[in-house]
Design a protein around this motif. Structure first.
Motif, PDB file in Angstrom:
ATOM      1  N   LEU A  44       0.820  -1.570   0.447  1.00  0.00           N
ATOM      2  CA  LEU A  44       0.336  -0.308   0.259  1.00  0.00           C
ATOM      3  C   LEU A  44       1.084   1.740   0.173  1.00  0.00           C
ATOM      4  O   LEU A  44       0.294   2.117  -0.768  1.00  0.00           O
ATOM      5  CB  LEU A  44      -0.819  -0.112   1.134  1.00  0.00           C
ATOM      6  N   ALA A  45       1.703   1.541   1.187  1.00  0.00           N
ATOM      7  CA  ALA A  45       2.539   2.391   0.709  1.00  0.00           C
ATOM      8  C   ALA A  45       3.420   2.903  -0.249  1.00  0.00           C
ATOM      9  O   ALA A  45       3.483   3.972  -1.311  1.00  0.00           O
ATOM     10  CB  ALA A  45       3.592   2.382   2.019  1.00  0.00           C
ATOM     11  N   ASP A  46       4.178   1.754  -1.648  1.00  0.00           N
ATOM     12  CA  ASP A  46       4.498   1.653  -2.250  1.00  0.00           C
ATOM     13  C   ASP A  46       4.047   2.496  -3.727  1.00  0.00           C
ATOM     14  O   ASP A  46       3.910   3.175  -4.192  1.00  0.00           O
ATOM     15  CB  ASP A  46       5.160   0.437  -2.944  1.00  0.00           C
ATOM     16  N   ASP A  47       2.777   1.933  -3.448  1.00  0.00           N
ATOM     17  CA  ASP A  47       1.522   2.820  -4.662  1.00  0.00           C
ATOM     18  C   ASP A  47       0.624   3.811  -3.779  1.00  0.00           C
ATOM     19  O   ASP A  47       1.291   5.101  -4.902  1.00  0.00           O
ATOM     20  CB  ASP A  47       0.065   1.588  -4.468  1.00  0.00           C
ATOM     21  N   ILE A  48       1.124   4.288  -2.828  1.00  0.00           N
ATOM     22  CA  ILE A  48       0.381   5.829  -2.299  1.00  0.00           C
ATOM     23  C   ILE A  48       1.655   6.720  -2.387  1.00  0.00           C
ATOM     24  O   ILE A  48       1.164   7.654  -3.269  1.00  0.00           O
ATOM     25  CB  ILE A  48      -0.285   5.612  -0.938  1.00  0.00           C
ATOM     26  N   ARG A  49       2.148   6.608  -2.948  1.00  0.00           N
ATOM     27  CA  ARG A  49       3.960   7.682  -3.322  1.00  0.00           C
ATOM     28  C   ARG A  49       3.935   7.558  -4.573  1.00  0.00           C
ATOM     29  O   ARG A  49       4.399   8.665  -4.733  1.00  0.00           O
ATOM     30  CB  ARG A  49       5.038   6.475  -2.617  1.00  0.00           C
TER      31      ARG A  49
END
Length: 658
Positions: free
Chosen positions: A224-229
Motif C-alpha cells: 500500500l505504501a509503495d503504491d500510495i507514494r
C-alpha cells in the motif's frame, strides 16, 4: 496462522523476528517493574506487536508515523534507544517531554513520530496536514496514522478520513481493532460488522488484515505504501487483534470472557512466528535463548540507567518560556506609501502579502477558494496562488485545525479561517489541547494562525455574533490578537503569519465594510503584545480593544469636556501591562470596556492585575463596562441593549463621580 515468506531471505525474516521480540520483552520487564512498585502505570500492547512492528517496517524512515499508546513497536522499530524511552516514561529530564507528559504522548522529528494526546482522535487530522505538505511539495511520501476501534466513534475519525479522501491525501489510516475500548466490547461501540466497511462511505479503499500475522501486516502495508507514494490516495486498514491485558494494568480483565483469552492466546503473534521460523530452520531453541538473553541484558541495563538519571528541577521561568517556540520578532516598518482601505481589504492585503512572502503558506477554510470566503476576503486568491494553497474545506473545523498543525510539523505554515468565530467551538479541542500544548510538550512549533470573524452589531443572533476571546486568553501557549483599525489589521496579521506560534486572530465583522483608514502598501508588521495609546487625558483611562475602541472614541468625540486616555490593547495575549500601568498612573481612574459578556470576560483579568499592581495609584475602584451576561439576541433592539455600548455613558459618569 499461515505465513508466506515470498522472496524474503533468512536474514530478513530473522530481523523481523528480532523487531517483534524486542518490544515484547520490554513489555514483560514493565510488568515486573509494575509489580515491584517501581513504575506506576503501563498500557500494555502484548499480543498486538505485529501491527506496530510490521507497519513501521513497511514505512520509509523519513515518513511520519502517528501511533497510539499500545504501539511500543513503532518506537523500538524506529530505533529509539530504550534508555530514552524509559526516561520518558519515568518523567526524567532526558525524556522527550522533560517530565511534562506521560508514556507515548510525545513527538520526535528525529524519528518522524508524532504521538497522541489523551483524546485519541485528534492525531488523525495531523496526519492529513503532514500528507498535504508532502502532496503540495510533490514529495512521494506516505503517512501512517493509528487509531483504535473505540476512537472510530469520535467525530475526529470521520472528519480526518473525509478530508483525506476528498483531497486524495497519501494517508494510511490503521485501525487496531482489539475488541474492547477499556471495558466496552465492540458490539456496544458500533453496529457494522467490520469497521473496514466504513471505507465505502468515504469512497476509499478498505483492507482488513490479520493483525497478529506479522508477515501479512508487513507485506500489505509495504504494498500500500509503495503504491500510495506513486498514486496518492487514502486507504483505511483494519487490523484484527486482541488486547491480552487490561486497558491499563490497574483496570484488570475481569470483564473479558475467558474463552476469548483462550482463543486469542493461540494466535499470539510472537509465538506463532517463532514456531514458523523454527520450522524453516531459521531459528533454533538455542538461538532463541541467545537472542532473548542478549535482549534482556540490554533491557535491564538501559532501564536501570534511566532510573539513575536525574529528575527535572522545578524552574518556573523555564516552564513559562517553554510554552512558546523561541522567536525573536524582526521589525518590518511600514512604507511611506499608503492608501485608504476598508478593514476587510486590509486583512485581504495582509493575507496576500503573506502568501507572496511564504511559498509554504497554505490557506484553509470553508468556501474560501473560488467563492472568496463568506466575506470575500480571499476573492481572487485561487487565480493568484492556486487551489493547492487556497483550499476549500469540508465543514469540519476540528480536522482543519489539526491539519494546520500537521502542515506545521512538516515544514509549512497555515492560516485557517473560521467562517464565524462562533464555529470554533467545534475545533476547540485541537486548539487548546493540541496547538497550545505542542511546544511545551515536545518542543515542536505550531505555526498556525486561526482567523476569527467575530462580534455583534449585525443582528446575526446567538450563533454568529459571540465574542469568545476569553475562551482562549486563559489558555497558555496561544497568542491572541484583536486589531481595531485597518492599519493594525494588516500589520498584526503579517506579524502573526511570521510568528511560528499558534495565534488566534480576531477580526470584527461589523468593521469589515464600515471602517476605512490608511493602510501602507507592501509588507510591514506590528509588534504583538504592544498596545496603542489613541488619546491622552487626565480624568480617566479607558482600556479596551476591538469594537470597544470605536465606542470609546465616539463617546469622547461627542463629549469633548471629558479628558480621557484611551488604550487600544490590540493584543490580548500577551498584553501590554506597561501601557496599562502608565494609563492608570496618569489618571487614577480606570474603565475597562469590551464587547464580551461581563462575567469571566478578559476585562476581569485586566481589572485583577490593575488592582494588584497599581492599587496605590487608584482614586476609584476599577470598573468594567461589558455586555449582558446572556446569549446574544438577534432582534436589533434587544442586541443594542445587550451590548456594552448601551451602558458606556452610565459607567463613565459613575466612575468620574466616585
Amino acid at each position: 496462522m499461515q505465513f508466506h515468506r515470498k522472496q524474503k531471505t533468512d536474514s530478513e525474516l530473522l530481523s523481523i523476528y528480532k523487531h517483534l521480540l524486542f518490544p515484547r520483552l520490554i513489555e514483560e520487564k514493565m510488568l515486573i517493574l509494575l509489580r515491584q512498585g517501581r513504575i506506576g502505570k503501563w498500557f500494555s500492547g502484548i499480543g498486538q506487536e505485529a501491527i506496530a512492528v510490521g507497519s513501521t517496517l513497511a514505512m520509509q524512515n523519513d515518513e511520519y508515523i502517528l501511533p497510539m499508546h499500545r504501539n511500543l513497536g513503532v518506537f523500538t522499530t524506529r530505533g529509539i534507544p530504550l534508555k530514552r524511552l524509559m526516561a520518558q516514561w519515568q518523567g526524567k529530564l532526558s525524556g522527550f517531554t522533560k517530565g511534562r507528559d506521560r508514556s507515548f504522548h510525545f513527538g520526535t522529528q528525529e524519528y518522524k513520530i508524532v504521538g497522541m494526546i489523551s483524546h485519541l482522535g485528534p492525531q488523525m487530522a495531523l496526519a492529513d496536514g503532514i500528507a498535504l505538505a508532502d502532496l503540495i511539495a510533490e514529495q512521494p511520501k506516505a503517512t501512517l496514522v493509528f487509531t483504535g476501534e473505540g476512537a472510530t466513534s469520535e467525530g475526529d475519525f470521520h472528519e480526518a478520513i473525509n478530508v483525506a479522501a476528498v483531497w486524495n491525501l497519501p494517508v494510511i489510516f490503521l485501525i487496531e481493532n482489539n475488541g474492547y475500548g477499556l471495558s466496552t466490547p465492540i458490539n456496544e461501540q458500533y453496529r457494522c460488522k467490520d469497521l473496514v466497511d466504513r471505507a465505502l462511505g468515504y469512497g476509499i479503499e478498505g483492507v482488513q488484515l490479520d493483525g497478529n500475522n506479522i508477515l501479512e501486516v508487513y507485506d500489505k502495508l509495504t504494498e500500500l505504501a509503495d503504491d500510495i507514494r506513486k498514486n496518492p490516495r487514502t486507504v483505511l486498514v483494519e487490523c484484527l487483534t486482541f488486547r491480552m491485558r487490561g486497558h491499563e494494568e490497574a483496570s484488570g480483565t475481569k470483564y473479558v470472557p475467558q474463552e476469548l483469552f483462550d482463543e486469542w492466546s493461540k494466535k499470539d503473534p510472537l509465538r506463532n512466528f517463532e514456531e514458523y521460523l523454527l520450522e524453516q530452520n531459521i531459528l533454533t531453541e538455542n538461538s532463541i535463548t541467545d537472542i532473548r538473553s542478549a535482549f534482556k541484558k540490554q533491557i535491564d541495563g538501559e532501564v536501570e540507567a534511566a532510573f539513575n538519571e536525574q529528575e527535572p528541577e522545578a524552574n518556573a521561568q523555564h516552564e513559562l518560556s517553554d510554552m512558546y517556540y523561541p522567536y525573536e520578532a524582526a521589525s518590518y516598518p511600514p512604507s511611506s506609501s499608503s492608501s485608504e482601505k476598508r478593514y476587510l481589504d486590509a486583512i485581504s492585503d495582509g493575507l496576500r502579502e503573506g502568501m507572496q512572502r511564504h511559498s509554504n503558506l497554505v490557506l484553509m477554510g470553508q468556501d474560501i477558494a473560488e467563492y472568496g470566503g463568506a466575506f470575500k476576503i480571499t476573492d481572487g486568491f485561487v487565480a493568484e496562488f492556486g487551489k493547492a494553497r487556497v483550499r476549500n474545506t469540508p465543514i469540519c473545523e476540528s480536522a482543519i485545525v489539526g491539519a494546520g498543525l500537521g502542515l506545521s510539523i512538516n515544514g509549512y505554515k497555515a492560516v485557517v479561517e473560521m467562517q464565524f468565530a462562533d464555529f470554533v467551538s467545534v475545533g476547540f479541542n485541537q486548539i487548546v489541547n493540541n496547538l497550545a500544548k505542542t511546544h511545551y510538550r515536545w518542543a515542536e512549533k505550531a505555526d498556525v494562525v486561526i482567523r476569527m470573524p467575530t462580534g455583534a452589531g449585525t443582528g446575526a443572533g446567538p450563533f454568529h455574533s459571540q465574542s469568545n476571546e476569553a475562551w482562549f486568553t486563559k489558555t497558555p501557549g496561544l497568542k491572541i490578537v484583536y486589531p481595531a483599525f485597518p492599519y493594525d489589521a494588516k500589520g498584526v496579521l503579517l506579524a502573526a503569519i511570521e510568528d511560528p506560534n499558534p495565534i488566534i486572530y480576531f477580526e470584527h465583522k461589523y468593521l469589515y465594510r464600515s471602517l476605512i483608514g490608511p493602510v501602507p502598501e507592501g509588507f510591514y508588521t506590528i509588534e504583538i503584545g504592544k498596545a496603542n495609546v489613541l488619546k491622552e487625558g487626565q480624568q480617566l483611562a479607558i482600556i479596551t480593544y476591538g469594537l470597544g475602541v470605536h465606542w470609546a472614541l465616539d463617546y469622547l468625540s461627542a463629549n469633548p469636556q471629558i479628558a480621557a486616555t484611551v488604550v487600544d490593547l490590540v493584543s490580548l495575549q500577551p498584553w501590554d501591562k506597561a501601557a496599562v500601568a502608565a494609563a492608570v498612573k496618569a489618571t487614577g481612574r480606570v474603565l475597562i470596556l469590551h464587547e464580551d459578556t461581563l462575567t469571566g470576560g478578559f476585562g476581569a483579568e485586566i481589572s485583577a492585575w490593575v488592582s494588584e499592581h497599581c492599587f496605590e495609584y487608584l482614586d476609584a475602584p476599577v470598573m468594567r463596562c461589558a455586555s449582558l451576561d446572556t446569549a446574544i439576541p438577534m432582534n436589533k433592539i434587544l442586541e443594542e441593549d445587550f451590548l456594552a455600548k448601551a451602558r458606556l455613558a452610565e459607567m463613565i459618569e459613575k466612575l468620574l463621580s466616585y
